[in-house]
Motif scaffolding. Structure first.
Motif, PDB file in Angstrom:
ATOM      1  N   ASP A  44       1.043  -1.421  -0.227  1.00 59.02           N
ATOM      2  CA  ASP A  44      -0.157  -0.251  -0.262  1.00 59.02           C
ATOM      3  C   ASP A  44       0.907   1.480  -0.519  1.00 59.02           C
ATOM      4  N   TYR A  45       1.236   1.661  -1.171  1.00 56.17           N
ATOM      5  CA  TYR A  45       1.829   2.930  -1.609  1.00 56.17           C
ATOM      6  C   TYR A  45       0.800   4.184  -2.032  1.00 56.17           C
ATOM      7  N   ASN A  46      -0.129   4.512  -1.078  1.00 60.45           N
ATOM      8  CA  ASN A  46      -0.832   5.018  -1.340  1.00 60.45           C
ATOM      9  C   ASN A  46      -0.589   6.398  -0.806  1.00 60.45           C
ATOM     10  N   PRO A  47      -0.653   8.047  -1.764  1.00 62.34           N
ATOM     11  CA  PRO A  47       0.120   8.797  -1.151  1.00 62.34           C
ATOM     12  C   PRO A  47      -0.081   9.511  -0.143  1.00 62.34           C
ATOM     13  N   LEU A  48      -1.292   9.328   0.132  1.00 63.41           N
ATOM     14  CA  LEU A  48      -1.650  10.062   1.562  1.00 63.41           C
ATOM     15  C   LEU A  48      -0.176   9.250   2.670  1.00 63.41           C
ATOM     16  N   HIS A  49      -0.278   8.002   2.578  1.00 63.66           N
ATOM     17  CA  HIS A  49       1.078   7.783   3.055  1.00 63.66           C
ATOM     18  C   HIS A  49       2.403   7.879   2.526  1.00 63.66           C
TER      19      HIS A  49
END
Length: 157
Positions: A44-49
Motif C-alpha cells: 500500500d503505497y497510497n500517497p496519503l502515506h
C-alpha cells in the motif's frame, strides 16, 4: 513448587477472566520506519502515506500511518500483556473502527476490557472471551477501537 505449578501456562485461562477486567499495554511511538516497512509489506503505497507534498493538501495536513498498520501494532502491544500466551486457542473475529489518524511521532497503547464471557456448551475445555479494545494516543484520544473475540482454554481441575 508442585508439578502443576511448574507446567502452568503463563497466559490466563477462561475461568480467570471477569467482566470489566482491564489492562493497559506498554506504549510505542510510531516511526518513519514503521510507515515505510508497512507500505513495503502490504504493498500500500497510497500517497496519503508515502508522499508528504500530496498529503499536505489533504484534510490530514500531512502523511498518516496506515490504519491496518495501527491495528497490526495494536495486536503486538496487546500480546505483550501475556494473557493469551499458551492459553488462547484461536482468534475468532473482530469488529474494528478507525476513528482518528495516527501520525509518525504519535505514541499509542492498547486499553483492553473484558466485555463478555461465554463457556462452550459443546466443549467444556474452552470458552470465548470478548474484549473491548481501544488504541489510545498520547493525548488520550481513541484512534481505533472495537471488539476482539478469542477462544481460551479452561484450566483442568
Amino acid at each position: 513448587m508442585d508439578v502443576a505449578e511448574q507446567t502452568r501456562q503463563r497466559g490466563m485461562y477462561f475461568d480467570e477472566f471477569t467482566v470489566g477486567q482491564t489492562w493497559e499495554s506498554p506504549a510505542r511511538t510510531i516511526t518513519e520506519a514503521d510507515l515505510v516497512l508497512f507500505a513495503g509489506i502490504s504493498g500500500d503505497y497510497n500517497p496519503l502515506h508515502t508522499d508528504e507534498e500530496f498529503a499536505k493538501a489533504t484534510q490530514f495536513g500531512g502523511r498518516i500511518f496506515h490504519g491496518p498498520g495501527v491495528f497490526a501494532i495494536a495486536t503486538g502491544l496487546e500480546s505483550r500483556l501475556g494473557i493469551k500466551e499458551g492459553t488462547a486457542i484461536a482468534f475468532l473475529g473482530m469488529t474494528w473502527n478507525l476513528k482518528g489518524a495516527v501520525r509518525i511521532g504519535d505514541t499509542i497503547h492498547v486499553r483492553q476490557v473484558v466485555a463478555s464471557l461465554k463457556p462452550s456448551s459443546s466443549k467444556p475445555d474452552r470458552g470465548v472471551v470478548t474484549f473491548d479494545v481501544a488504541v489510545v494516543t498520547q493525548n488520550g484520544e481513541i484512534a481505533q477501537d472495537g471488539q476482539w473475540v478469542v477462544m481460551f482454554k479452561r484450566e483442568q481441575a
